[in-house]
Design an enzyme around this catalytic site. Structure first.
Site, mmCIF file in Angstrom:
data_model
loop_
_atom_site.group_PDB
_atom_site.id
_atom_site.type_symbol
_atom_site.label_atom_id
_atom_site.label_comp_id
_atom_site.label_asym_id
_atom_site.label_seq_id
_atom_site.Cartn_x
_atom_site.Cartn_y
_atom_site.Cartn_z
ATOM 1 N N GLU A 107 8.751 18.651 56.162
ATOM 2 C CA GLU A 107 8.821 18.469 57.614
ATOM 3 C C GLU A 107 9.971 17.526 57.977
ATOM 4 O O GLU A 107 9.765 16.357 58.294
ATOM 5 C CB GLU A 107 7.501 17.953 58.167
ATOM 6 C CG GLU A 107 6.388 18.984 58.111
ATOM 7 C CD GLU A 107 5.121 18.562 58.829
ATOM 8 O OE1 GLU A 107 4.428 19.447 59.372
ATOM 9 O OE2 GLU A 107 4.823 17.349 58.861
ATOM 10 N N GLU B 47 2.483 25.301 56.500
ATOM 11 C CA GLU B 47 1.277 24.525 56.795
ATOM 12 C C GLU B 47 0.622 25.048 58.065
ATOM 13 O O GLU B 47 1.308 25.358 59.043
ATOM 14 C CB GLU B 47 1.597 23.038 56.994
ATOM 15 C CG GLU B 47 2.133 22.328 55.773
ATOM 16 C CD GLU B 47 2.340 20.837 56.025
ATOM 17 O OE1 GLU B 47 1.736 20.307 56.993
ATOM 18 O OE2 GLU B 47 3.104 20.209 55.276
#
Length: 597
Positions: free
Chosen positions: A173, A280
């Site tokens: 991320e 995710e």
């Protein structure tokens, strides 16, 4: 995500690894078998080391990996920290050695692997990208070498154990970059060099592994375009774009942003020529398991529908990390160590969005409402292997959307079938849908279709204590009839329920998206559209009805085009995303896709 972290006590500050985050017909698709249905299980090793157990729906203790496999999971994702704390058993661990051990175990059970390099000693996400302590005072040149060496060494250790990861994430991320401050997006050229060092190390050890660059808020197209435009301009090297998608942390229902996610997936694949994966995802399985199930099915379908086989799969983040261990609201296991019904979504085969709304249900008494509680529901027949076992078949209260349901149950072992033979059907393609619950434990428990002119088709009822929709598609009726039914080969006390059963015809697909059946093609412009979409019909076109469907197949707009060759359609109220437009007139149907910005 940060709001959640601030609400936790010190022992629970472990969740920094999370964050807030088509076409309708096409010549090629990622096959359902190749589609990655994944789980990030990086907490599993320390959970097991500290005595946490996992159980199936009957309360039988099982290996967590086996439970996930039984739920349709075929891929495992594992995070790697450089030199983590080995004392803090929630926020620590995930060392290279531990990851190699877990990856080897997963590989031996037949799972595909994704390795997620955080390039930190603990959690890395958009809120923090802290350099490992051992790299803290290194120059940028040394940092580049650190990234290369760490990546190379971990993958070499995996290779020595016979593990070849299918995917490798270089950073976790990273919309703001990694290894701050040197690798911040404020220094995008340097960030690109760090990513490229990770890429080079991956390819040096494992040339077949696909390198993933991963951002959060997968429904935010502007966020992704800004990042990947800069990465491309700076010569970034990668194979796959990874997205996180957490409607829960966005404080919204997934239906609000699903079309935006679909648009972003398609845009990333077409704009950069890369494959895409939802690295995710998670939802509130404790309070809304059915809603999370619906979201997971919809997101899998969205990824599967990315054109040209570019959608790779979907990974649930830490499904097994149940709250008594983690405090994590989005775990997909209950505190009793059993998987929730939400995980049954991975048993569903991903499909393209429907080309038409649901057709007319040809079955009689589909919701078992005609007679109330009975053992002889109208329009349905029964079979049992002994006279006494006919008692296993009955209708009772507790239906999915209306009072009654069909249930199979008996206090002794039984075989039973409840079925309906529908005759007088026009030959063609049909779909069978039903809502099901299942206590599990049977030798067989199936919704089936047979006697339609081809081999029997069936689908096992997922073990679930909440209603779950299941389906069979592509039933090719060639003899004017079809028998559908519920079959149980059960042990004493096993039960299952069925409700709201639908059998309906589905149209034959056209040769390609947007191609008309029996008519010249219309044209749409502009595409993408913002406020107004113009539709131009062929000269001499008959009266036509325009219908627009969302990415989930919901009808969102209908407009008559009678008497006009050119017509403006107001799409200003539609959410951004991908839509299907259908033009329907006597004798033919024409399909187009367009993007609303």
């Amino acid at each position: 995500m940060k709001k959640f972290l601030r609400a936790l006590n010190v022992r629970q500050l472990f969740l920094v690894g999370l964050l807030l985050g088509s076409v309708w017909l096409r010549p090629t698709l990622v096959s359902a078998q190749a589609f990655a249905k994944g789980a990030d299980t990086s907490w599993l090793q320390q959970m097991e080391a500290n005595g946490y157990k996992f159980y199936d729906e009957q309360g039988v203790q099982q290996d967590c990996f086996q439970l996930l496999k039984d739920k349709g999971i075929n891929s495992i994702r594992l995070r790697v920290w450089v030199n983590p704390s080995m004392v803090d058993w929630v926020n620590g661990h995930c060392s290279p050695a531990e990851v190699v051990a877990m990856a080897t175990r997963a590989k031996d059970m037949g799972f595909r692997l994704m390795i997620d390099f955080h390039y930190s000693d603990s959690w890395a996400d958009p809120g923090q990208q802290t350099k490992p302590a051992a790299w803290k005072d290194h120059t940028f040149s040394q940092l580049q070498q650190d990234v290369y060496d760490h990546t190379y060494e971990v993958l070499s250790s995996l290779k020595a154990n016979g593990v070849t990861p299918e995917w490798v994430q270089v950073g976790n991320e990273i919309p703001g970059g990694m290894l701050w401050p040197e690798g911040s997006t404020a220094n995008f050229g340097q960030l690109t060099q760090l990513i490229n060092k990770g890429y080079d190390a991956v390819k040096a050890v494992s040339p077949t592994s696909k390198v993933v660059v991963h951002l959060d808020k997968g429904n935010d197209n502007a966020r992704f375009r800004s990042f990947f435009d800069k990465l491309t301009a700076n010569g970034g090297k990668y194979d796959v774009i990874g997205l996180s998608y957490y409607p829960y942390w966005l404080n919204q229902d997934y239906t609000v942003s699903l079309s935006s996610l679909q648009y972003n997936l398609n845009d990333m694949a077409s704009r950069y020529g890369k494959q895409v994966v939802v690295s995710e995802i998670g939802g509130d399985c404790a309070n809304e398991p059915q809603k999370v199930y619906d979201m997971l099915v919809a997101v899998q379908n969205a990824v599967f529908a990315v054109p040209n086989s570019q959608g790779l799969g979907v990974f649930y983040w830490e499904p097994q990390g149940y709250r008594s261990f983690s405090g994590y609201q989005l775990s997909a296991f209950s505190n009793d160590g059993k998987p929730t019904a939400a995980l049954n979504a991975f048993l569903v085969t991903p499909t393209l969005p429907p080309t038409t709304p649901t057709g007319t249900n040809v079955l009689a008494n589909p919701g078992f409402e005609a007679d109330g509680a009975t053992q002889t529901p109208t329009a349905w027949s029964s079979w049992a292997n002994t006279a006494g076992n006919y008692a296993a078949d009955k209708t009772e209260t507790g239906g999915q959307a209306s009072p009654y349901r069909l249930t199979h149950w008996l206090g002794s072992a039984y075989q039973a079938s409840t079925y309906q033979l529908k005759t007088g059907l026009p030959n063609g393609t049909y779909m069978l849908k039903a809502w099901a619950m299942n206590g599990g434990g049977q030798k067989a428990c199936q919704l089936y279709a047979k006697s339609f002119g081809g081999a029997e088709m069936n689908v096992a009822l997922p073990v679930a204590s909440t209603w779950t929709q299941i389906q069979l598609t592509g039933i090719q009726v060639t003899n004017g009839q079809c028998e559908i039914g519920l079959w149980s080969d059960a042990n004493a006390g096993n039960w299952c329920s069925l409700d709201n059963v639908e059998l309906f015809a589905t149209p034959t697909a056209t040769a390609a998206s947007g191609q008309a059946v029996g008519a010249a093609r219309a044209s749409l412009y502009p595409n993408p559209a913002t406020e107004t979409l113009h539709v131009e019909l062929p000269l001499g076109a008959p009266a036509t009805t325009l219908r627009i469907y969302s990415a989930t197949g919901k009808l969102v707009l209908t407009q008559a085009l009678q008497g006009f060759r050119r017509q403006a359609v107001d799409v200003s109220r539609l959410a951004a995303g991908l839509y299907q437009l259908r033009l329907e007139s006597a004798g033919h149907t024409e399909k187009h896709t367009f993007v609303k910005q």
